[in-house]
Design an enzyme around this catalytic site. Structure first.
Site, PDB file in Angstrom:
ATOM      1  N   HIS A  17     112.404  69.231 -36.149  1.00 59.33           N
ATOM      2  CA  HIS A  17     113.492  70.365 -36.539  1.00 59.33           C
ATOM      3  C   HIS A  17     114.679  69.796 -36.910  1.00 59.33           C
ATOM      4  CE1 HIS A  17     111.486  73.935 -34.867  1.00 59.33           C
ATOM      5  NE2 HIS A  17     110.648  73.219 -34.762  1.00 59.33           N
ATOM      6  N   ASP A  68     119.525  76.237 -35.079  1.00 62.70           N
ATOM      7  CA  ASP A  68     118.077  76.505 -35.079  1.00 62.70           C
ATOM      8  C   ASP A  68     117.716  77.560 -33.979  1.00 62.70           C
ATOM      9  OD1 ASP A  68     115.330  76.444 -34.587  1.00 62.70           O
ATOM     10  OD2 ASP A  68     115.309  74.289 -35.106  1.00 62.70           O
TER      11      ASP A  68
HETATM   12  C1  UDX Z   1     106.652  70.610 -35.669  1.00 62.13           C
HETATM   13  C2  UDX Z   1     105.482  71.734 -35.407  1.00 62.13           C
HETATM   14  O1  UDX Z   1     104.352  71.006 -35.037  1.00 62.13           O
HETATM   15  C3  UDX Z   1     105.132  72.056 -36.924  1.00 62.13           C
HETATM   16  O2  UDX Z   1     103.928  73.064 -36.869  1.00 62.13           O
HETATM   17  C4  UDX Z   1     106.444  72.942 -37.517  1.00 62.13           C
HETATM   18  O3  UDX Z   1     106.062  73.514 -38.584  1.00 62.13           O
HETATM   19  C5  UDX Z   1     107.721  72.190 -37.419  1.00 62.13           C
HETATM   20  O4  UDX Z   1     107.895  71.539 -36.000  1.00 62.13           O
HETATM   21  P1  UDX Z   1     105.424  68.298 -36.233  1.00 62.13           P
HETATM   22  O5  UDX Z   1     104.415  68.655 -35.508  1.00 62.13           O
HETATM   23  O6  UDX Z   1     106.197  67.011 -35.904  1.00 62.13           O
HETATM   24  O7  UDX Z   1     106.685  69.614 -36.159  1.00 62.13           O
HETATM   25  O8  UDX Z   1     105.350  68.255 -37.772  1.00 62.13           O
HETATM   26  P2  UDX Z   1     106.119  68.324 -39.359  1.00 62.13           P
HETATM   27  O9  UDX Z   1     106.674  69.600 -39.630  1.00 62.13           O
HETATM   28  O10 UDX Z   1     104.979  67.835 -40.342  1.00 62.13           O
HETATM   29  O11 UDX Z   1     107.092  67.471 -39.215  1.00 62.13           O
HETATM   30  C6  UDX Z   1     107.012  65.674 -38.922  1.00 62.13           C
HETATM   31  C7  UDX Z   1     108.259  65.191 -39.676  1.00 62.13           C
HETATM   32  O12 UDX Z   1     108.248  63.744 -39.287  1.00 62.13           O
HETATM   33  C8  UDX Z   1     107.927  65.204 -41.044  1.00 62.13           C
HETATM   34  O13 UDX Z   1     109.246  65.271 -41.748  1.00 62.13           O
HETATM   35  C9  UDX Z   1     107.507  63.687 -41.470  1.00 62.13           C
HETATM   36  O14 UDX Z   1     107.702  63.124 -42.633  1.00 62.13           O
HETATM   37  C10 UDX Z   1     108.147  62.783 -40.160  1.00 62.13           C
HETATM   38  N1  UDX Z   1     107.147  61.716 -40.020  1.00 62.13           N
HETATM   39  C11 UDX Z   1     106.172  61.904 -38.956  1.00 62.13           C
HETATM   40  C12 UDX Z   1     107.376  60.482 -40.377  1.00 62.13           C
HETATM   41  O15 UDX Z   1     108.360  60.354 -41.226  1.00 62.13           O
HETATM   42  N2  UDX Z   1     106.530  59.448 -39.876  1.00 62.13           N
HETATM   43  C13 UDX Z   1     105.575  59.741 -39.154  1.00 62.13           C
HETATM   44  O16 UDX Z   1     104.753  58.668 -38.778  1.00 62.13           O
HETATM   45  C14 UDX Z   1     105.029  61.020 -38.669  1.00 62.13           C
END
Ligand code: UDX
Length: 449
Positions: free
Chosen positions: A26, A119
Site C-alpha cells: 500500500h 488509503d
Molecule cells: C497486498 C495484497 O496481498 C495484494 O493482494 C493487494 O492487491 C495489495 O496489497 P502484496 O501481497 O504485498 O500486497 O503484493 P503486491 O500488491 O504485489 O505488492 C508487493 C510490492 O512489493 C510490489 O510493488 C513489488 O514490486 C514489491 N516487492 C515485493 C519487491 O520490490 N521485492 C520483493 O522481493 C517483493
C-alpha cells in the site's frame, strides 16, 4: 520531458497530506503517485506510522517531507497486536488523535494542508480530514473490479466474464477465515461517499467498462499504473530517490546474476510481501523450478525460508533471495516469465513491463486479478490447484512451458508487449492517467479558494 515546476509555482501550489496503510503493497503505490504530484506543483507531506518510519530500512521520500502518526503500536507495529481487529481498533483510536495533532500543527506552519489523500483501509482518516474542513481523496490500491456489488451469489462485474466462486476475491466466499480483513475491506466503503475524489491505481484502457460504471456514482480518476517513470514514460529524472528498500544490498546480487543469463530465459517467482505458502506448496514450487530446466530467480522471504524442503539444494540454475528489486528484475531482458501471487501491484508491474505471467493466486483480491490476467487481458495462464488446494509441480512446469515455449505463449507474449505500450501511453504526457492527475491538481487549486 516534463516541464519543470518553477519556485513560484512550488510556493503557491497546494499542500497534500498523504496517508498510506502501513504495509508495503500500500505504501509503494501511494508514494509513487505522490511523487508524480510533486512534479505538478503540489507540496507533499507523507505521514507514516512511527513504527514504519523506524523500521523501514532504505526508505527515501526524495523531496517529500515525512511526518509521523501513531497506530498505538510504536514498538512492534501490527505484529504486536493480538488480532487484526485489535490492531484496527487501536489504530483508529490513536491514529485519529495523532492525525488531528499533526493537521493542527501543519495548520500553523504557514503552509496548511489543502487535501488529504488516504488509503480507504483506514477510513477514519476521511472523517478527521472532513472535521478540519479539508478536501479528501480516497486512494484505492486495488483493481476497480473489486468495488462491485454482488447479488444472489452472482457477480455483476462490467468488463469481466462470469466468475466461478474460486475466481472471486477470497473474502467473499471464505470471509469466515479472515474476519478482521473482511471487515476492513467492507469498511472502505462506510463513508467513501464523503470523499471528493476516488483515485484508483489502474488506467482507463485497462478497466474501461468498470471505470465507466463507477463514474456514475463517484468522481473517479484512474491515475496508474503507479510505476516509476524510469521504467515506462521516462520523463521524471528523480525516480531513484523515492521508494522502500531503495538501497537494499540484494539489488546487486540479483542484477549481476541476471546479467549472466540468456534473453527471456529466466523464471522470476515472487509472492509479494504478505502471502504465506504452506510448506507443501513451497515444496511443489521448489521442485517445479528445479525440474523446469530453466534458470530461476525466486524470492523467499526470510520468514518463509524454513519451509524450503530440506533436500532443496540451491540448484546451479537458480538464485534464491529474501528480497528482489522487482521492477528492475521485471525490466531485465533475461526475464521470460513471472510466477506471481497476483497481488495488484505485482500484476500491474508484470503487465506494464510486458512480462508474461503464471498466476498462482493465494487469497483476497488475487484470484480476481488472475481472472483479469488470463481471460480479459490475455497476458498469462492460471496454475490451478488440485482438490487439496495445492498447485502441483507438474501443473507449474506445464504453465511455465505454456507461456515460455508454446504456440499459445506467442499470443500471450504479443499481448504482453501490447499492454506494455498502452500502460506507457497512459502515463506519458497527455495520456489518460497523466491528464487525470493534472485535472486532480487543477481541481484542488480551484476548490481550495
Ligand atoms: C497486498 C495484497 O496481498 C495484494 O493482494 C493487494 O492487491 C495489495 O496489497 P502484496 O501481497 O504485498 O500486497 O503484493 P503486491 O500488491 O504485489 O505488492 C508487493 C510490492 O512489493 C510490489 O510493488 C513489488 O514490486 C514489491 N516487492 C515485493 C519487491 O520490490 N521485492 C520483493 O522481493 C517483493
Amino acid at each position: 520531458p516534463i516541464k519543470e515546476v518553477t519556485d513560484a509555482e512550488k510556493e503557491n501550489g497546494a499542500h497534500c497530506l498523504i496517508l498510506p496503510h502501513p504495509t508495503q503493497g500500500h505504501i509503494n503505490p501511494i508514494l509513487q503517485f505522490a511523487k508524480r504530484l510533486t512534479h505538478k506543483r503540489i507540496k507533499i507531506t507523507l505521514a507514516l506510522t512511527k513504527f514504519t518510519l523506524k523500521t523501514t530500512t532504505g526508505f527515501s521520500g526524495g523531496s517529500i517531507s515525512t511526518r509521523s502518526i501513531s497506530d498505538g503500536f510504536d514498538e512492534g507495529g501490527r505484529a504486536h497486536a493480538n488480532s487484526s481487529e485489535e490492531y484496527q481498533a487501536r489504530f483508529q483510536q490513536v491514529g485519529r488523535e495523532t492525525l488531528a495533532e499533526l493537521l493542527q500543527d501543519l495548520a500553523g506552519s504557514g503552509r496548511p494542508v489543502d487535501c488529504v489523500v488516504y488509503d480507504p483501509f483506514i477510513p477514519w482518516v476521511l472523517d478527521v480530514a472532513k472535521g478540519f474542513g479539508l478536501l479528501a481523496a480516497a486512494f484505492f490500491t486495488q483493481s476497480c473490479a473489486l468495488k462491485l456489488p454482488l447479488s444472489g451469489g452472482e457477480v455483476v462485474v462490467p468488463g469481466l466474464p462470469p466468475m466461478k466462486p474460486e475466481e472471486m476475491p477470497s473474502f467473499i466466499h471464505d470471509h469466515g477465515s479472515y474476519p478482521g480483513t473482511f471487515q476492513m475491506l467492507l469498511n472502505q466503503f462506510r463513508n467513501v461517499d464523503k470523499a471528493d475524489w476516488i483515485l484508483i491505481n489502474t488506467f482507463d484502457k485497462l478497466e474501461q467498462e468498470v471505470l465507466e460504471w463507477m463514474s456514475r456514482f463517484w468522481r473517479v480518476k484512474a491515475i496508474g499504473p503507479t510505476i516509476p517513470s524510469m521504467y515506462l514514460d521516462k520523463r521524471l529524472q528523480d525516480d531513484k530517490e523515492y521508494g522502500l528498500n531503495m538501497f537494499n544490498p540484494m539489488t546487486n546480487t540479483c542484477m549481476n546474476w541476471l546479467d549472466n543469463q540468456e534473453p527471456k530465459s529466466v523464471i522470476y517467482a515472487s509472492f509479494g510481501s504478505l502471502a504465506q505458502l504452506t510448506a507443501r506448496q513451497t515444496k511443489e514450487l521448489a521442485y517445479a523450478l528445479t525440474t523446469s530446466n530453466k534458470p530461476f530467480l525466486w524470492v523467499v522471504r526470510s520468514t518463509e525460508e524454513s519451509k524450503l524442503p530440506e533436500d532443496f539444494s540451491k540448484s546451479r540454475k537458480g538464485l534464491v533471495v529474501t528480497w528482489a528489486p522487482q521492477l528492475e528484475v521485471l525490466s531485465h531482458m533475461a526475464v521470460g516469465c513471472f510466477v506471481t501471487h497476483c497481488g495488484w501491484n505485482s500484476t500491474l508491474e508484470g503487465l506494464s513491463l510486458g512480462v508474461p505471467l503464471v498466476a498462482m493466486p493465494q487469497w483476497t483480491d488475487q484470484s480476481t486479478n488472475a481472472k483479469l490476467v488470463t481471460d480479459v487481458w490475455g497476458v498469462g495462464v492460471r496454475a490451478r490447484a488440485d482438490c487439496n488446494g495445492i498447485v502441483s509441480r507438474e501443473e507449474i512446469v506445464s504453465c511455465v512451458k505454456s507461456v515460455m515455449e508454446s504456440e499459445d505463449g506467442k499470443r500471450i507474449g504479443s499481448n504482453a508487449v501490447k499492454w506494455k505500450g498502452i500502460a506507457r501511453e497512459a502515463l506519458d504526457l497527455g495520456g489518460s492517467s497523466d491528464k487525470n492527475i493534472e485535472e486532480f491538481v487543477t481541481e484542488i487549486m480551484l476548490k481550495r479558494y
